[in-house]
Enzyme design. Sequence first.
Site, mmCIF file in Angstrom:
data_model
loop_
_atom_site.group_PDB
_atom_site.id
_atom_site.type_symbol
_atom_site.label_atom_id
_atom_site.label_comp_id
_atom_site.label_asym_id
_atom_site.label_seq_id
_atom_site.Cartn_x
_atom_site.Cartn_y
_atom_site.Cartn_z
ATOM 1 N N ASP A 197 -8.361 -6.666 -4.557
ATOM 2 C CA ASP A 197 -8.141 -5.364 -3.925
ATOM 3 C C ASP A 197 -8.898 -4.293 -4.705
ATOM 4 O O ASP A 197 -8.851 -4.271 -5.932
ATOM 5 C CB ASP A 197 -6.636 -5.058 -3.925
ATOM 6 N N HIS B 184 -6.081 -6.705 -0.627
ATOM 7 C CA HIS B 184 -5.011 -5.727 -0.432
ATOM 8 C C HIS B 184 -3.833 -6.327 0.350
ATOM 9 O O HIS B 184 -2.683 -6.055 0.041
ATOM 10 C CB HIS B 184 -5.614 -4.550 0.345
ATOM 11 N N SER C 15 0.814 -1.207 0.000
ATOM 12 C CA SER C 15 0.000 0.000 0.000
ATOM 13 C C SER C 15 0.855 1.268 0.000
ATOM 14 O O SER C 15 1.753 1.414 -0.825
ATOM 15 C CB SER C 15 -0.934 -0.064 1.216
#
Length: 448
Positions: free
Chosen positions: A367, A427, A163
């Site tokens: 994600d 994610h 991320s």
Amino acid sequence: MELAPRTCPELLLLLLLGLSTGAVIDRPAEEGKEIWGYVTVRKDAHMFWWLYYATNPCKNFSELPLVMWLQGGPGGSSTGFGNFKEIGPLDSDLKPRRTTWLQAASLLFVDNPVGTGFSYVNNSDAYAKDLATVASDMMVLLKAFFDCHKEFQMIPFYVFSESYGGKMAAGIGLELHKAVQQGTIQCNFAGVALGDSWISPIDSVVSWGPYLYSVSLLDDQGLAEVSEIAEQVLDAVNKGLYKEATMLWGKAEMVVEKNTDGVNFYNILTKSTPESAAELSFEFTQSHLVRLFQRHVRHLQEDDLSQLMNGPIRKKLKIIPEDCFWGGQSTSVFQNMEGDFMKPVVSIVDELLEAGVNVTVYNGQLDLIVDTMGQEAWLRKLKWTELPKFNQLRWKPLYTDPKSSETSAFVKSYKNLAFYWILRAGHMVPSDQGDMALKMMRLVTRQE
Ligand SMILES: *[C@@H]1O[C@H](CO)[C@@H](O)[C@H](O)[C@H]1NC(C)=O
Ligand SMILES: *[C@@H]1O[C@H](CO)[C@@H](O)[C@H](O)[C@H]1NC(C)=O
Ligand SMILES: *[C@@H]1O[C@H](CO)[C@@H](O)[C@H](O)[C@H]1NC(C)=O
């Protein structure tokens, strides 16, 4: 002044400066050795790190790579979330993790930017406000680490990330490459791996609509609404109005949530929990930054993890200042980066590729916040001269179990760029697909 023969001079300097130097706990061989400490990276800015030596029954740690893991947020803790929820030796119930990366690498978790996890600032002016500060702080930490732990200087060193950690990994990777070339940091830097990474936020935002529509999570009106707000974010980014873009990004998330009956941004096959929906309505009265923080950092410090880190773990670590709480400053870490969120770093990835640094991009199929379509979109914007050849290649399927025909991922790699499409993962790739994540780490670090 007399130096004891085996004292690392930098360590002594830290001692002279009165800085924390960490503790070494020697454990029985099968449990492995761990060390941790603080490095003061700037005035009033103290960064916490935690290293586990690889534990492999057949190999000494010196024959395995060193992997640094960077969490997202900004404000998410590597020593907490990445360690106990994703790749470390123990899960958050302190039970051994079958798919820990420790069997194939030594692991260095760093709580960055300062203020994250057990890192802290002593002055609210000391929070990082941009990627350049995040990267230069990390250079101070890495220099101290490699100077004092010479046994790691020759070992291939990879930076893996998730991320916002991917954006930081890109910036840090470029600075580290320069520092190694200039000889200011002695290490065998081997590459970066950018996982579901926030390299070009706008490419994520503009692909949310088409992605959700294609998997039956938006109807026609929903697609129109999501596309309209995405256009507004794009417009702000194009004008360089990054704080406004950050505010509109938060709005775009609300439009998505409303139209999808609360899809989970981190895995589209699940839903936001009812508690977080309640939180969201309560948050409505709060600033958009607090709301964004709740959405993007709060889930990285769920209650069970917070209790673990502020309970048994801080007790074990012994060096955490009494009035420093794990996660206590993360809201401020996040808020101080307000002007940085929406800035793309595609050009930094280009610089890494041009410099010959190995770059791996990996993304979870499920994600939403950093969807794969968005990753492919910024990849197409690279100016790297080898990109056309990369694009011409066909991908190859990967299987975690050689006896099974179930496809776990696809991969494509050309020269120093590789892309992994990780199936059935959201994610947090290692949390969702632990076996595949471990296999990918081994492939990236040339162990398979
Ligand atoms: C492992 O490697 C280190 C560093 O090269 C060395 O000091 C140590 O003796 C090795 N341990 C074993 C068990 O071979
Ligand atoms: C800096 O902050 C830490 C953690 O809150 C605290 O323990 C320490 O006393 C502070 N130091 C100074 C010089 O204020
Ligand atoms: C970098 O990537 C190239 C091409 O895939 C590979 O041959 C090389 O071994 C990699 N280097 C490292 C240190 O991983």
